[in-house]
Design a protein around this motif. Structure first.
Motif, PDB file in Angstrom:
ATOM      1  N   LEU A  97       0.990  -1.322  -0.026  1.00 61.05           N
ATOM      2  CA  LEU A  97      -0.071   0.071  -0.097  1.00 61.05           C
ATOM      3  C   LEU A  97       0.673   1.455  -0.005  1.00 61.05           C
ATOM      4  O   LEU A  97       0.561   2.386  -0.665  1.00 61.05           O
ATOM      5  CB  LEU A  97      -0.846  -0.051   1.151  1.00 61.05           C
ATOM      6  CG  LEU A  97      -1.982  -1.109   1.203  1.00 61.05           C
ATOM      7  CD1 LEU A  97      -2.753  -1.253   2.404  1.00 61.05           C
ATOM      8  CD2 LEU A  97      -3.051  -0.932   0.014  1.00 61.05           C
ATOM      9  N   LEU A 100       2.509   2.277  -3.499  1.00 60.70           N
ATOM     10  CA  LEU A 100       1.535   2.883  -4.490  1.00 60.70           C
ATOM     11  C   LEU A 100       1.357   4.383  -4.064  1.00 60.70           C
ATOM     12  O   LEU A 100       1.389   5.081  -4.878  1.00 60.70           O
ATOM     13  CB  LEU A 100       0.141   1.960  -4.271  1.00 60.70           C
ATOM     14  CG  LEU A 100       0.165   0.841  -5.148  1.00 60.70           C
ATOM     15  CD1 LEU A 100      -1.365   0.270  -5.086  1.00 60.70           C
ATOM     16  CD2 LEU A 100       0.626   1.032  -6.749  1.00 60.70           C
ATOM     17  N   ALA A 101       1.143   4.406  -2.800  1.00 62.10           N
ATOM     18  CA  ALA A 101       0.723   5.788  -2.292  1.00 62.10           C
ATOM     19  C   ALA A 101       1.931   6.736  -2.407  1.00 62.10           C
ATOM     20  O   ALA A 101       1.853   7.894  -2.744  1.00 62.10           O
ATOM     21  CB  ALA A 101       0.301   5.794  -0.907  1.00 62.10           C
ATOM     22  N   GLY A 104       1.888   7.779  -6.139  1.00 60.23           N
ATOM     23  CA  GLY A 104       0.982   8.743  -6.215  1.00 60.23           C
ATOM     24  C   GLY A 104       1.329  10.100  -5.567  1.00 60.23           C
ATOM     25  O   GLY A 104       1.111  11.037  -6.327  1.00 60.23           O
ATOM     26  N   LEU A 120      -0.398  10.348   6.738  1.00 56.03           N
ATOM     27  CA  LEU A 120       0.264   9.126   6.520  1.00 56.03           C
ATOM     28  C   LEU A 120       1.566   8.953   7.418  1.00 56.03           C
ATOM     29  O   LEU A 120       2.014   7.910   7.786  1.00 56.03           O
ATOM     30  CB  LEU A 120       0.851   9.142   5.126  1.00 56.03           C
ATOM     31  CG  LEU A 120      -0.262   9.153   4.077  1.00 56.03           C
ATOM     32  CD1 LEU A 120      -0.080   8.765   2.581  1.00 56.03           C
ATOM     33  CD2 LEU A 120      -1.461   7.859   4.281  1.00 56.03           C
ATOM     34  N   ALA A 170      -0.163  -0.353  10.148  1.00 55.83           N
ATOM     35  CA  ALA A 170      -0.344   1.124  10.217  1.00 55.83           C
ATOM     36  C   ALA A 170       0.913   1.622  10.883  1.00 55.83           C
ATOM     37  O   ALA A 170       1.308   2.688  10.377  1.00 55.83           O
ATOM     38  CB  ALA A 170      -1.429   1.345  11.129  1.00 55.83           C
TER      39      ALA A 170
ATOM     40  N   LEU B  28      -4.872  10.507  -6.841  1.00 54.99           N
ATOM     41  CA  LEU B  28      -5.465  10.165  -5.791  1.00 54.99           C
ATOM     42  C   LEU B  28      -5.798   8.686  -5.469  1.00 54.99           C
ATOM     43  O   LEU B  28      -6.104   8.111  -4.427  1.00 54.99           O
ATOM     44  CB  LEU B  28      -6.902  11.108  -6.086  1.00 54.99           C
ATOM     45  CG  LEU B  28      -6.697  12.541  -5.364  1.00 54.99           C
ATOM     46  CD1 LEU B  28      -7.707  13.316  -5.374  1.00 54.99           C
ATOM     47  CD2 LEU B  28      -5.783  12.437  -3.827  1.00 54.99           C
ATOM     48  N   LEU B  30      -4.301   6.228  -6.488  1.00 53.33           N
ATOM     49  CA  LEU B  30      -3.075   5.571  -5.925  1.00 53.33           C
ATOM     50  C   LEU B  30      -2.919   5.874  -4.897  1.00 53.33           C
ATOM     51  O   LEU B  30      -2.515   4.765  -3.968  1.00 53.33           O
ATOM     52  CB  LEU B  30      -1.844   5.836  -6.925  1.00 53.33           C
ATOM     53  CG  LEU B  30      -1.460   5.507  -8.106  1.00 53.33           C
ATOM     54  CD1 LEU B  30      -0.340   6.284  -8.739  1.00 53.33           C
ATOM     55  CD2 LEU B  30      -1.187   4.239  -8.190  1.00 53.33           C
ATOM     56  N   ILE B  31      -3.354   7.009  -3.770  1.00 51.31           N
ATOM     57  CA  ILE B  31      -3.042   7.044  -2.830  1.00 51.31           C
ATOM     58  C   ILE B  31      -4.260   6.639  -1.960  1.00 51.31           C
ATOM     59  O   ILE B  31      -4.103   6.275  -0.583  1.00 51.31           O
ATOM     60  CB  ILE B  31      -3.000   8.745  -2.353  1.00 51.31           C
ATOM     61  CG1 ILE B  31      -1.696   9.325  -3.145  1.00 51.31           C
ATOM     62  CG2 ILE B  31      -2.757   8.978  -0.770  1.00 51.31           C
ATOM     63  CD1 ILE B  31      -1.819  10.714  -3.238  1.00 51.31           C
ATOM     64  N   PRO B  33      -6.108   3.758  -1.567  1.00 47.61           N
ATOM     65  CA  PRO B  33      -6.238   2.584  -0.622  1.00 47.61           C
ATOM     66  C   PRO B  33      -5.493   2.854   0.732  1.00 47.61           C
ATOM     67  O   PRO B  33      -5.964   2.268   1.826  1.00 47.61           O
ATOM     68  CB  PRO B  33      -5.460   1.643  -1.501  1.00 47.61           C
ATOM     69  CG  PRO B  33      -5.434   1.973  -2.898  1.00 47.61           C
ATOM     70  CD  PRO B  33      -5.704   3.501  -2.691  1.00 47.61           C
ATOM     71  N   LEU B  34      -4.349   3.395   0.599  1.00 48.97           N
ATOM     72  CA  LEU B  34      -3.616   3.620   1.740  1.00 48.97           C
ATOM     73  C   LEU B  34      -4.341   4.726   2.746  1.00 48.97           C
ATOM     74  O   LEU B  34      -4.243   4.365   3.947  1.00 48.97           O
ATOM     75  CB  LEU B  34      -2.010   4.116   1.526  1.00 48.97           C
ATOM     76  CG  LEU B  34      -1.079   4.239   2.681  1.00 48.97           C
ATOM     77  CD1 LEU B  34      -0.900   3.103   3.349  1.00 48.97           C
ATOM     78  CD2 LEU B  34      -0.117   5.020   2.599  1.00 48.97           C
ATOM     79  N   LEU B  35      -4.616   5.632   2.127  1.00 45.20           N
ATOM     80  CA  LEU B  35      -5.399   6.464   3.002  1.00 45.20           C
ATOM     81  C   LEU B  35      -6.436   5.863   3.651  1.00 45.20           C
ATOM     82  O   LEU B  35      -6.619   6.252   4.895  1.00 45.20           O
ATOM     83  CB  LEU B  35      -5.870   7.747   1.929  1.00 45.20           C
ATOM     84  CG  LEU B  35      -6.160   9.138   2.935  1.00 45.20           C
ATOM     85  CD1 LEU B  35      -4.864   9.607   3.488  1.00 45.20           C
ATOM     86  CD2 LEU B  35      -6.579  10.131   1.805  1.00 45.20           C
ATOM     87  N   PHE B  37      -6.888   2.637   4.509  1.00 48.45           N
ATOM     88  CA  PHE B  37      -6.262   2.052   5.552  1.00 48.45           C
ATOM     89  C   PHE B  37      -5.837   2.716   6.709  1.00 48.45           C
ATOM     90  O   PHE B  37      -6.119   2.292   7.946  1.00 48.45           O
ATOM     91  CB  PHE B  37      -5.216   1.209   4.862  1.00 48.45           C
ATOM     92  CG  PHE B  37      -4.452   0.153   5.496  1.00 48.45           C
ATOM     93  CD1 PHE B  37      -4.886  -0.996   5.768  1.00 48.45           C
ATOM     94  CD2 PHE B  37      -3.265   0.459   6.500  1.00 48.45           C
ATOM     95  CE1 PHE B  37      -4.368  -1.902   6.525  1.00 48.45           C
ATOM     96  CE2 PHE B  37      -2.591  -0.572   7.182  1.00 48.45           C
ATOM     97  CZ  PHE B  37      -3.264  -1.863   7.275  1.00 48.45           C
ATOM     98  N   ILE B  38      -5.149   3.873   6.561  1.00 42.73           N
ATOM     99  CA  ILE B  38      -4.645   4.444   7.554  1.00 42.73           C
ATOM    100  C   ILE B  38      -6.045   5.197   8.383  1.00 42.73           C
ATOM    101  O   ILE B  38      -5.884   4.975   9.676  1.00 42.73           O
ATOM    102  CB  ILE B  38      -3.579   5.597   7.220  1.00 42.73           C
ATOM    103  CG1 ILE B  38      -2.381   5.090   6.920  1.00 42.73           C
ATOM    104  CG2 ILE B  38      -3.638   6.701   8.386  1.00 42.73           C
ATOM    105  CD1 ILE B  38      -1.661   4.578   8.202  1.00 42.73           C
TER     106      ILE B  38
END
Lengths: 297, 551
Positions: A97, A100-101, A104, A120, A170, B28, B30-31, B33-35, B37-38
């Motif tokens: 994850l 990827l982010a 981005g 993040l 996390a 956005l 791409l970001i 999923p992580l966002l 998740f967090i």
């Protein structure tokens, strides 16, 4: 600090050497506590100090019995297995994850970039005890907040394997984000355009062009995430149950309740692991700098 | 003005905008999923903690009728409330006992006033044996229809009966819901319990029209106030009722008041008695100890960073390993190392004893003792300053460093503040050295030579030219070390004993031992606010994008 010039005065000479001695003492302070653990872990007695036999280098003073204890005790083996089950999965989650982010985030036009970055990175900044407290509350009774009230979810995450994995993932994400974005700073975006120009689709471009170049950053981010999970004790203490007892947890209870010399053997093994990790990360860092055309060191 | 067109015939401006929008959207995506998740795994837990620090629904959820009637009670009167409130309490208590929520409420209110927990537990046991069965017997004797469960169910489905007997309808509904949930029975097959008959009796004696006429003139009133007082005299104590009333709103600032050594009295916040004050002292102690750790890290880290930044690259890389190895070593390993080293029978104390037994130890003893005395005097000054500050805040728990409790032979280095400061300085030192190093790397050493060639002494050149340029590194390192140290839990817990613990240890105590989660959440929120303030400063000075790991 360059070498002492020939024309240095006596005062400068004294200062030069005493500064070196001071630095030596500080380095000693940094490294000695870690190094001292290693010989102590081979103690034949259940003491935490050097016995006279050890000081006289008598072979009778040394033994590997604490290591045997570690490898035969079911408690320690269970803890080791748990750690090895939790850390890789958490690492995989945060690396996939996070990469990827990070890609981005490194694009030129990202709305709310600073705010997203702050969110993040926050697991690294917020004290672990606070994260642990919040996760303990929320994971034991997860819910979805809606404007019309909360919808309670019919399961609990505290005391489960996935709860610990989620929490550790996390905590590892900021490290992946930081290392991968740092690698991407030197990444030439025209390479992806060139690949697209030659007919590669975005997926092929990612795996064949971008990924090999940022791999060192991804791997070292992954190592950071791994060590974060492998070394983490506060959150697992709160979110996990006895079934998820990890190696640091076992060490923590060992240190708090009755300190046994087996801990020194475990510590020595962990020191060896961190030496290996340190070497790998250093090599990756240099390789990454070489790939990006920066001068080594 | 001619309109520039793109290849597909659209205006170039619109076409560019579209491309830009697509690019933004892709970033956005791409970001996202992580966002998400967090947000789920981290941000929501934190939000939940913030919510819990003010949340107080338990009182109004457990005792809804009591809280509603308690509105009319004047807490200044010095008297316990009258019969109405006790009637409401009776209904609530019977239901709460069946749902087994009364003990939870008892322990919640016990944080505010000791003794309430046992009061609730006792009343939960006693409330089923109240004399209200006389009502049931009298009513059922007056007309057997009232002993028929099906008849009851039919009445309670009838709107005219409900309108005539609103309180009975309310208690019957609550009873029926409880029967279904806790006993898994059908209400239409069970005779209602005593408390439903109690509400029927009370309404009928007040002139309400029951579905079947009842003559209850000969049935004496059972005072529920006396019944509760029989179970426990404390129910007549107005202070108990004051606590219930103060904590009846759904949200409270009570936990926050508790975490700054205040409590919620009748006229707002009041200061706790001196012997119950711990949190402000603990916060200040956490701050001062983090400050000392930060100071130690600057003192020890600055020379090392200077050396690493100014040595030739090969040597610097080699020495860097000595900094990075502790950085990469497990926290538990380093803490256990210090636990082993600092013990009374540990390596450091053994070395000291051995040193005292040697001839040069004997010879140098006066020197050593002199040095130790200087340290001791220095510590005394800090202690004095600390106690003055502490005195202003009204705390009682002084900072002390018991260096020489066991004489000069064996030092007490563990289970006190000395232990925490030594171990945490070691653990956090790399976090000071690395940012300092990266800043010092960028300061050209030729500036120093230039200053000297213009006539500056070594000290002036350093202090006026080099040092100001290294200040950003010191700032970054200091904030980082301070942020990390005020939230530390593991190391203080293991080497700090009772005097060397931080606010985090108290939070953990409230979560796992005293189970006062609201207070833990409030303490956590305060700590979070402090850390976030420092984080904001760090972002202003260094920028979160510039955080570097491992050199």
């Amino acid at each position: 600090m360059s070498a002492l010039p020939a024309y240095a005065t006596t005062g400068q000479r004294i200062w030069y050497y005493s500064f070196r001695v001071i630095c030596g003492l500080i380095f000693f302070f940094l490294i000695a506590p870690i190094v001292v653990i290693i010989p102590l872990s081979f103690n034949a007695e259940n003491f935490f100090t050097f016995t006279p036999e050890m000081l006289s280098l008598d072979p009778a003073g040394f033994s590997t019995k604490h290591y045997q204890d570690f490898f035969t005790s079911s408690d320690w083996q269970l803890a080791l297995r748990n750690s090895l089950k939790i850390a890789p999965v958490a690492t995989f989650l945060s690396v996939s994850l996070g990469t990827l982010a990070a890609i981005g985030l490194s694009q030129s036009h990202v709305p709310f970039r600073r705010a997203i970055m702050a969110i993040l990175i926050s697991p690294m900044i917020v004290p672990l005890i606070i994260s642990a407290t919040g996760m303990y509350f929320f994971y034991s009774n997860p819910y979805i907040p809606t404007p019309f009230g909360r919808i309670d979810l019919p399961f609990t995450l505290t005391g489960t394997y996935w709860g610990v994995v989620l929490a550790h993932a996390a905590l590892g994400i900021p490290f992946v984000i930081i290392t991968v974005t740092a690698t991407l700073v030197g990444f030439d975006q025209s390479l992806t355009r060139a690949a697209a120009n030659m007919g590669a689709n975005p997926v092929t471009t990612f795996f064949r062009v971008q990924m090999p170049l940022i791999l060192p950053g991804v791997v070292s981010g992954g190592l950071f995430a791994f060590i974060t999970s492998f070394d983490e004790v506060v959150v697992v203490l709160f979110v996990g149950s006895a079934g998820q007892k990890t190696l640091p947890w076992q060490m923590f209870t060992g240190l708090r309740e009755q300190i046994s010399p087996t801990i020194l053997a475990v510590a020595t093994i962990l020191i060896a692991v961190s030496v290996v990790l340190l070497i790998v990360v250093e090599m990756l860092r240099r390789r990454s700098e070489r790939l990006r055309g920066l001068s080594p060191a | 003005m001619t309109l520039v067109l793109a290849a597909d015939g659209r205006p170039l401006k619109a076409s560019l905008n579209r491309a830009l929008r697509r690019q933004k959207l892709r970033a956005l995506m791409l970001i996202a999923p992580l966002l998400i998740f967090i947000l789920v795994s981290f941000v929501m837990p934190i939000a939940d903690m913030l919510f819990r620090s003010v949340e107080n629904e338990i009182v109004v959820e457990t005792l809804p009728r009591t809280v509603a009637t308690l509105d009319g009670w004047d807490s200044e009167s010095g008297q316990a409330p009258d019969e109405d409130v006790f009637t409401a309490l009776y209904f609530d208590m019977v239901l709460a006992t069946e749902y087994k929520t009364h003990t939870r409420l008892g322990s919640r209110l016990n944080y505010e006033m000791t003794g309430i927990s046992s009061l609730f537990r006792k009343s939960g046991r006693g409330v089923g044996r109240f004399d209200t069965d006389t009502y049931t017997d009298a009513i059922q004797a007056a007309d057997p229809a009232y002993a028929d469960p099906a008849q009851w169910a039919a009445w309670m489905a009838d709107d005219t009966v409900r309108a005539a007997l609103p309180m009975t309808a309310n208690t019957y509904d609550a009873w029926a819901a409880m029967i279904i949930e806790t006993e898994e029975d059908v209400p239409a097959e069970e005779v209602p319990w005593n408390f439903v008959f109690t509400s029927l009796y009370l309404e009928v004696t007040e002139g309400a029209e029951p579905p079947v006429a009842l003559d209850l003139s000969g049935v004496p009133l059972v005072s529920l106030r006396d019944q509760f007082a029989d179970v426990d005299e404390d129910w007549l104590d107005p202070e108990v009722w004051q606590v219930v009333k103060i904590y009846s709103p759904e949200y409270t600032n009570g936990y926050f008041l508790n975490s700054v050594d205040r409590f919620k009295g009748a006229e707002g916040a009041e200061v706790r008695p001196e012997n119950e004050q711990i949190y402000i002292t603990l916060f200040i102690r956490t701050m001062i100890m983090s400050g000392s750790i930060m100071g130690m890290c600057v003192l020890l880290g600055y020379p090392i960073a200077w050396l690493l930044a100014n040595l030739p690259a090969r040597k610097a890389n080699l020495l860097m390993i000595l900094v990075l190895l502790p950085f990469w070593t497990s926290l538990l390993v380093r803490t256990s190392a210090w636990k082993v080293l600092l013990q009374q029978q540990g390596v450091i104390n053994d070395t000291l004893v051995w040193y005292h037994s040697t001839w040069f130890g004997q010879l140098l003893d006066p020197v050593f003792m002199g040095l130790l005395n200087i340290c001791y005097a220095f510590v005394n000054v800090i202690t004095w300053v600390w106690n003055v500050i502490n005195g202003i805040w009204g705390g009682t728990d002084g900072l002390y460093m018991d260096w020489a409790v066991a004489g000069f032979e064996r030092l007490a280095l563990i289970n006190n503040q000395t232990g925490t400061i030594i171990a945490m300085t070691h653990i956090l030192l790399p976090f000071m050295i690395l940012p300092l190093f990266s800043v010092m790397k960028t300061i050209p050493i030729s500036y120093l030579r230039a200053a000297k060639s213009l006539g500056a002494t070594n000290w002036t050149a350093f202090w006026r030219v080099y040092f100001p340029q290294s200040v950003p590194g010191i700032g970054a390192g200091c904030i980082l070390v301070f942020i990390l140290s005020i939230g530390y839990y593991i190391t203080p817990e293991l080497v700090g004993g009772t005097k060397g613990v931080f606010i985090s240890n108290r939070i953990a105590y409230h979560i796992s031992s005293s189970l006062n989660w609201g207070l833990a959440a409030a303490l956590g929120t305060i700590l979070l606010v402090i850390v976030m303030g420092l984080y904001w400063m760090y972002d202003k000075i260094v920028g979160i994008d510039n955080v570097k790991l491992g050199g």
